[in-house]
Design an enzyme around this catalytic site. Structure first.
Site, PDB file in Angstrom:
ATOM      1  N   GLU A   1       0.800  -1.230   0.000  1.00  0.00           N
ATOM      2  CA  GLU A   1       0.000   0.000   0.000  1.00  0.00           C
ATOM      3  C   GLU A   1       0.835   1.284   0.000  1.00  0.00           C
ATOM      4  O   GLU A   1       0.813   2.062   0.959  1.00  0.00           O
ATOM      5  CB  GLU A   1      -0.956   0.005   1.199  1.00  0.00           C
ATOM      6  CG  GLU A   1      -1.969  -1.116   1.153  1.00  0.00           C
ATOM      7  CD  GLU A   1      -3.117  -0.949   2.157  1.00  0.00           C
ATOM      8  OE1 GLU A   1      -3.009  -0.063   3.030  1.00  0.00           O
ATOM      9  OE2 GLU A   1      -4.104  -1.674   2.051  1.00  0.00           O
ATOM     10  N   GLU A  12      -5.571  -8.628   1.027  1.00  0.00           N
ATOM     11  CA  GLU A  12      -6.161  -8.271   2.328  1.00  0.00           C
ATOM     12  C   GLU A  12      -7.643  -7.993   2.146  1.00  0.00           C
ATOM     13  O   GLU A  12      -8.048  -7.314   1.196  1.00  0.00           O
ATOM     14  CB  GLU A  12      -5.542  -6.986   2.917  1.00  0.00           C
ATOM     15  CG  GLU A  12      -4.154  -7.123   3.465  1.00  0.00           C
ATOM     16  CD  GLU A  12      -3.667  -5.832   4.125  1.00  0.00           C
ATOM     17  OE1 GLU A  12      -4.489  -5.003   4.579  1.00  0.00           O
ATOM     18  OE2 GLU A  12      -2.435  -5.659   4.182  1.00  0.00           O
TER      19      GLU A  12
HETATM   20  C1  NOJ Z   1      -4.029  -2.325   5.235  1.00  0.00           C
HETATM   21  C2  NOJ Z   1      -2.667  -2.482   5.815  1.00  0.00           C
HETATM   22  O1  NOJ Z   1      -1.830  -3.139   4.911  1.00  0.00           O
HETATM   23  C3  NOJ Z   1      -2.648  -3.171   7.158  1.00  0.00           C
HETATM   24  O2  NOJ Z   1      -1.404  -2.956   7.721  1.00  0.00           O
HETATM   25  C4  NOJ Z   1      -3.778  -2.646   8.013  1.00  0.00           C
HETATM   26  O3  NOJ Z   1      -3.720  -3.133   9.315  1.00  0.00           O
HETATM   27  C5  NOJ Z   1      -5.089  -3.020   7.362  1.00  0.00           C
HETATM   28  N1  NOJ Z   1      -5.162  -2.414   6.053  1.00  0.00           N
HETATM   29  C6  NOJ Z   1      -6.317  -2.586   8.160  1.00  0.00           C
HETATM   30  O4  NOJ Z   1      -6.344  -1.206   8.275  1.00  0.00           O
END
Ligand code: NOJ
Length: 450
Positions: free
Chosen positions: A175, A362
């Protein structure tokens, strides 16, 4: 009755036998052991030690103590029948000063984690950068300093040489839109820098580092599957008014297209007029180096955003209409539960012919879980995961090139600026005792993957 209908709909077999199932984590959020065995400081170590940066004054010095409990937690991955485990490598554990002398204890630690996964029949998927820049490099400007391309490739080279014999799936960065936006524009994440003058060079150097890192992996590990991951929220305009529609297009360009398009060879999105100032960071030859032919792209989706024209919002003239003002179901992050978001995102990214393969690296939700008599019942998370998976299946049936799905996340953990408050895990953690309790969602996922 309803839940039986849903269960059939998301039966694992319907995704096909080649579909990849997994769970994702990140070093800062779980490892703890912030100064153990020669690890250097990261920007998150420094940021979370500052007053007022993390909700409730939380820090991640101990987190879920994965550093010491990795065997137990990988056993839990196995117990939940999860065949793929995504975790990140902490750059300052490998190179305490960011560049220069290697910390052998750091290499040994990740060798142990990888070997233990393999011993348990679990495939390790590695993210090389999940936001924990060595602080020594931040003192030299961090992502705003163009030298980071070399610092990063040095680090990637070491990881490829040390772990590449056993690790087949690599994600170069996690990200980039979030760590540059939250960390170098809004200052709400480490390193806490603000303003367009930090954001733009950070973006450009992140893109160049993603592709430079990927080239190192390709050269050293020709058999490896190389990807990188992006956050993406489905964007819709607040109304049919042309100004709202145009605002939504700009926000979509910022949140969903800013990184992927240059990497696919399409250049930075022209809709973002603020990127004109990027020109001063772009050197001759850069355009060719922005591009890389990834084996896969990781998409991370949680929600949708509704966008409105806003004259007074600098650079973008658009604002998000907060989910809590929209009378919609919310997670503990204040994000809308909107399962169709993942479907639309898959359709949107599927349109790029240059993308060969998509993994959803994710998806998940935080809810205020509580332990009661040694049990944690989290029906809302089960419903969330089922509903999102149903949408994934719908997109897959319509021909989207989606090849896998990873839940965020294994255990409750350190949710960055939100500290330990939002619980995202399939497994509950009592942060006082480090006791783990598999939630009903964990049991549900285990049943799905049985
Ligand atoms: C994206 C991130 O990669 C991760 O580190 C984070 O905890 C989750 N989203 C939830 O916000």
């Amino acid at each position: 009755m309803e839940s039986t209908i849903q269960d059939t709909l998301i039966n694992k077999e319907r995704f096909g036998k080649d579909f990849t199932w997994g769970v994702s984590t990140a070093a800062v959020q779980i490892e703890g052991a912030h100064d153990a065995d020669g690890k250097g400081e990261s920007i998150w170590d420094v940021f979370s030690a500052q007053k007022g940066k993390i909700l409730n004054g939380d820090h991640h010095q101990i987190a879920t103590d994965f550093y010491n409990r990795y065997q137990n937690d990988i056993d839990l991955v196995k117990q939940l029948n999860i065949p793929n485990f995504r975790f990140s490598i902490s750059w300052p554990r490998i190179l305490p000063n960011g560049t220069g002398p290697v910390n052998q204890a750091g290499i040994d630690y990740y060798n142990n984690v990888i070997d233990y996964c393999l011993k348990q029949g679990i495939e390790p998927w590695i993210t090389l950068y999940h936001w924990d820049l060595p602080y020594a490099l931040e003192l030299q400007g961090g992502w705003t300093n163009r030298a980071i391309i070399n610092w990063f490739t040095e680090y990637v080279t070491i990881c490829a040489q040390c772990f590449g014999d056993r690790v087949k799936h690599w994600m170069v960065m996690n990200e980039p839109g979030v760590f540059t936006g939250a960390g170098y524009f809004f200052g709400i994440h480490a390193p806490g820098k603000t303003g367009i003058g930090n954001f733009l060079p950070a973006v450009h150097h992140a893109v160049l580092s993603i592709t430079a890192g990927a080239k190192v992996l390709r050269a050293l590990l020709p058999e490896a599957q190389i990807g990188t991951t992006f956050s993406c929220s489905y964007i819709e305009p607040y109304s049919n008014k042309p100004k709202d529609i145009a605002a939504a297009i700009r926000v979509d360009a910022l949140l969903n297209r800013l990184f992927i398009e240059p990497i696919l060879g399409l250049g930075y999105p022209a809709e973002l007029s603020v990127l004109k100032d990027m020109e001063k960071y772009i050197l001759p030859g850069d355009h060719d180096n922005l591009k890389f032919d990834f084996d896969f792209i990781g998409l991370q989706n949680y929600t949708r955003e509704i966008v409105k024209y806003s004259l007074f919002t600098p650079y973008i003239q658009a604002s998000l209409v907060k989910a809590k003002e929209r009378n919609v179901p919310l997670t503990a992050m204040g994000w809308e539960v909107y399962p169709a978001a993942i479907y639309h995102i898959l359709k949107q990214f599927n349109e790029y012919p240059q993308i060969k393969k998509i993994y959803l690296t994710e998806n998940g939700a935080a809810f205020p879980d509580e332990a009661d008599d040694g049990k944690v019942d989290d029906p809302k998370r089960v419903e969330y995961l089922k509903a999102y998976l149903q949408q994934v299946l719908k997109a897959k049936k319509e021909g989207c090139k989606v090849s896998g799905y990873f839940v965020w996340t294994l255990t409750d953990n350190f949710e960055w600026a939100e500290g330990y408050n939002p619980r995202f895990g399939l497994i509950y953690v009592d942060f006082e005792t480090q006791q783990r309790i598999v939630k009903s969602s964990g049991k549900w996922y285990a049943d799905l993957l049985r």
